[in-house]
Design a protein around this motif. Structure first.
Motif, mmCIF file in Angstrom:
data_model
loop_
_atom_site.group_PDB
_atom_site.id
_atom_site.type_symbol
_atom_site.label_atom_id
_atom_site.label_comp_id
_atom_site.label_asym_id
_atom_site.label_seq_id
_atom_site.Cartn_x
_atom_site.Cartn_y
_atom_site.Cartn_z
ATOM 1 N N ARG A 65 25.017 -10.272 16.493
ATOM 2 C CA ARG A 65 25.506 -9.128 16.385
ATOM 3 C C ARG A 65 26.551 -8.970 17.612
ATOM 4 O O ARG A 65 27.528 -8.357 17.498
ATOM 5 C CB ARG A 65 24.363 -8.184 16.905
ATOM 6 N N ARG A 66 26.400 -9.516 18.742
ATOM 7 C CA ARG A 66 27.117 -9.674 19.859
ATOM 8 C C ARG A 66 28.606 -10.175 19.484
ATOM 9 O O ARG A 66 29.546 -9.619 19.827
ATOM 10 C CB ARG A 66 26.856 -10.255 20.910
ATOM 11 N N ASP B 15 29.793 -10.418 16.080
ATOM 12 C CA ASP B 15 30.502 -9.621 15.199
ATOM 13 C C ASP B 15 30.992 -8.606 15.970
ATOM 14 O O ASP B 15 32.116 -8.052 15.561
ATOM 15 C CB ASP B 15 29.440 -9.213 14.123
ATOM 16 N N LEU B 16 30.357 -7.819 16.941
ATOM 17 C CA LEU B 16 30.744 -6.813 17.762
ATOM 18 C C LEU B 16 32.289 -7.021 18.538
ATOM 19 O O LEU B 16 33.194 -6.359 18.515
ATOM 20 C CB LEU B 16 29.992 -6.339 18.671
ATOM 21 N N GLU C 152 30.820 -1.790 10.970
ATOM 22 C CA GLU C 152 29.324 -1.766 11.520
ATOM 23 C C GLU C 152 28.632 -2.206 10.097
ATOM 24 O O GLU C 152 27.582 -2.808 10.504
ATOM 25 C CB GLU C 152 28.940 -0.320 12.028
ATOM 26 N N ILE D 64 28.372 -5.968 9.863
ATOM 27 C CA ILE D 64 27.514 -6.433 11.214
ATOM 28 C C ILE D 64 26.097 -6.153 10.528
ATOM 29 O O ILE D 64 25.157 -7.286 10.800
ATOM 30 C CB ILE D 64 27.589 -5.517 12.340
ATOM 31 N N GLU D 65 25.618 -5.021 10.118
ATOM 32 C CA GLU D 65 24.304 -4.938 9.387
ATOM 33 C C GLU D 65 23.730 -5.862 8.484
ATOM 34 O O GLU D 65 22.901 -6.589 8.318
ATOM 35 C CB GLU D 65 24.262 -3.420 9.105
ATOM 36 N N SER E 280 23.193 -9.327 9.893
ATOM 37 C CA SER E 280 22.259 -9.467 10.616
ATOM 38 C C SER E 280 20.832 -9.481 9.812
ATOM 39 O O SER E 280 20.045 -10.278 10.082
ATOM 40 C CB SER E 280 22.241 -7.925 11.514
#
Length: 337
Positions: A128-129, A131-132, A138, A141-142, A145
């Motif tokens: 997640r970090r 991808d951010l 978002e 990212i979800e 994850s």
């Protein structure tokens, strides 16, 4: 570069590609829809070089081969060139069934064993970090994850015991000595095998015809410079004859290795120029990716495209061609120096 005039085998049906070496092609459920493996006849036994994805279809093919071509003589060695699932997916089950010795480089074995055992929350959190920092939307990212540790789904448990291969080691295959040349960049310590006597190179994914091996940055090491390692590594093949037959893990056998290496170096130099041009104004990694890969990407292709984009960005950061800056939200921006 010239394609070797050998008919591509049907999936799961080995054909002789050189004296004592069989070419086994298996299907993959990805855009790159196949992988090449090599079955080596050592006279009194067999050596398997790579094992395919650890899915039910591939396991059924190995069942057939163990009851067919391989029956009657022991599988003495299973050699995995690197940790990627299409190469290492079945080493656990094959070693367990046959009692074979597992041969890998240490870094590839450690990486495979670590990934297949990793059920930690930090695996997802690090993704997640990552991808951010790349500024992925978002929803993506979800989705990424929720996949969790996708590696574990396609790879058997990795045996605890193995025999280490390293650069310069010599290994007898099909009655001939092969020397280990280690490739980097596509994976950390990939094993390739060169026989000067046979004028033959088992190249794994280090040098492929018509396509470039994926050279990517991953969440576990976001500041890595795999492209620098890949380009430096190619110099290790300078003593392999240009007319050597190259057995790659994707596409078809070919000759003209030195010409192909020049093409790969030129390809990445051109991609570095395109990456630098994409950073004339401060840009996020995802913005650079869209400029370098202006086509629709599925989830699998997205991972490779994003990783490859970061490999070129990081190479330029190391060479001081661009500057990376991070904002308060943890998003990275890249601009030409």
């Amino acid at each position: 570069m010239q394609r070797v005039a050998i008919e591509v085998p049907e999936p799961g049906k080995p054909v002789a590609v050189a004296d004592g070496i069989f070419w086994l092609r298996l299907k993959l459920p990805f855009a790159l829809d196949h992988v090449n493996l090599w079955i080596v006849d050592d006279g009194s036994s067999w050596t398997l070089i790579d094992t395919g994805l650890g899915d039910a279809t591939t396991k059924a093919i190995w069942d057939d081969l163990l009851a067919g071509l391989l029956h009657g003589r022991p599988v003495r060695r299973v050699l995995a060139t690197h940790f990627h699932p299409d190469h290492a997916g079945n080493i656990g089950s094959l070693v367990e069934r046959t009692g074979a010795e597992l041969l890998m480089s240490r870094t590839e074995w450690l990486t495979a064993r670590m990934l297949v055992l990793d059920t930690s929350d930090d695996f997802v959190a690090s993704g997640r970090r990552f991808d951010l920092a790349c500024a992925l939307p978002e929803d993506l990212i979800e989705s990424r994850s929720r996949r969790g540790n996708y590696y574990r789904r396609n790879v058997d448990p990795i045996p605890y015991r193995f025999t280490r291969l390293q650069a310069g080691d010599r290994l007898e295959l099909a009655g001939t000595m092969f020397e280990v040349i280690v490739g980097e960049g596509h994976s950390p310590e990939q094993v390739t095998l060169h026989s000067r006597e046979r004028n033959l190179l088992i190249a794994a994914d280090q040098v492929l015809p018509s396509i470039s091996p994926n050279v990517a940055v991953w969440p576990s090491e976001p500041d890595a410079d795999p492209l620098g390692a890949f380009q430096r590594t190619l110099a290790r093949y300078v003593d392999v004859a240009d007319d050597a037959m190259v057995l790659p893990s994707h596409k078809t056998p070919f000759t003209g290795l030195q010409q192909r290496i020049e093409q790969l170096q030129r390809h990445h130099d051109e991609r570095l120029e395109a990456t630098l041009a994409a950073c004339r104004q401060p840009s996020k990694a995802v913005e650079v990716m869209v400029r370098l890969f202006p086509r629709a990407l599925d989830m699998h292709q997205l991972s490779f495209a994003l990783g490859e984009t970061l490999a070129h960005l990081n190479r330029l950061v190391v060479s001081r061609g661009i500057v990376k800056e991070t904002d308060a939200a943890g998003v990275n921006f890249y601009r030409a120096a």
